[in-house]
Motif scaffolding. Structure first.
Motif: not given
Length: 141
Positions: A118-139
């Motif tokens: 995701t490129g987001l430090k707040w989500l860095a430790d998550k394993k199950n995510c969906l990414v649109v672009n670097s800087g936009e992700g959902y977990c």
């Protein structure tokens, strides 16, 4: 001379037999489209993405199936930016890479990934995510 002629005749016969053997190989049959449709998995990998996903700073994504259109079609409801205008509901379709959809900032593809992707430090430790672009992700937790 007779030996040469006999040898050439034998070689000609052998090569004809070999070609005949190749011509008699069974040709693999392609099943009709109705049968091929049953060979596709009943559940698409993207079907597992249905539900709610959380981003950072209030960003969120909800994916639901759009059964009115058919298999592999989705409705994505998302807040994808910090401005109130950066939200909406978009129709998506399953592709080899994920779910493709178009929103005001252009065509996008939602892909499986992890927090680092995701490129987001707040989500860095998550394993199950969906990414649109670097800087936009959902977990998911």
């Amino acid at each position: 001379m007779k030996k040469t002629l006999l040898l050439l005749s034998t070689l000609a016969l052998l090569s004809a037999c070999n070609k005949e053997a190749q011509d008699n190989k069974p040709v693999p049959k392609v099943p009709p489209a109705s049968v091929q449709a049953t060979l596709v998995p009943e559940t698409l990998p993207t079907d597992k993405w249905v539900g709610q996903w959380t981003g950072v700073e209030g960003l969120n994504l909800t994916i639901s199936k759009d059964d009115t259109i058919g298999r592999g079609h989705y409705v994505l409801t998302m807040q994808y930016g910090l401005d109130a205008d950066d939200s909406g509901t978009f129709k998506g379709v399953a592709t080899e890479d994920g779910i493709s959809f178009t929103r005001p900032d252009g065509p996008q593809t939602l892909r499986a990934g992890d927090g680092e992707a995701t490129g987001l430090k707040w989500l860095a430790d998550k394993k199950n995510c969906l990414v649109v672009n670097s800087g936009e992700g959902y977990c998911r937790p």
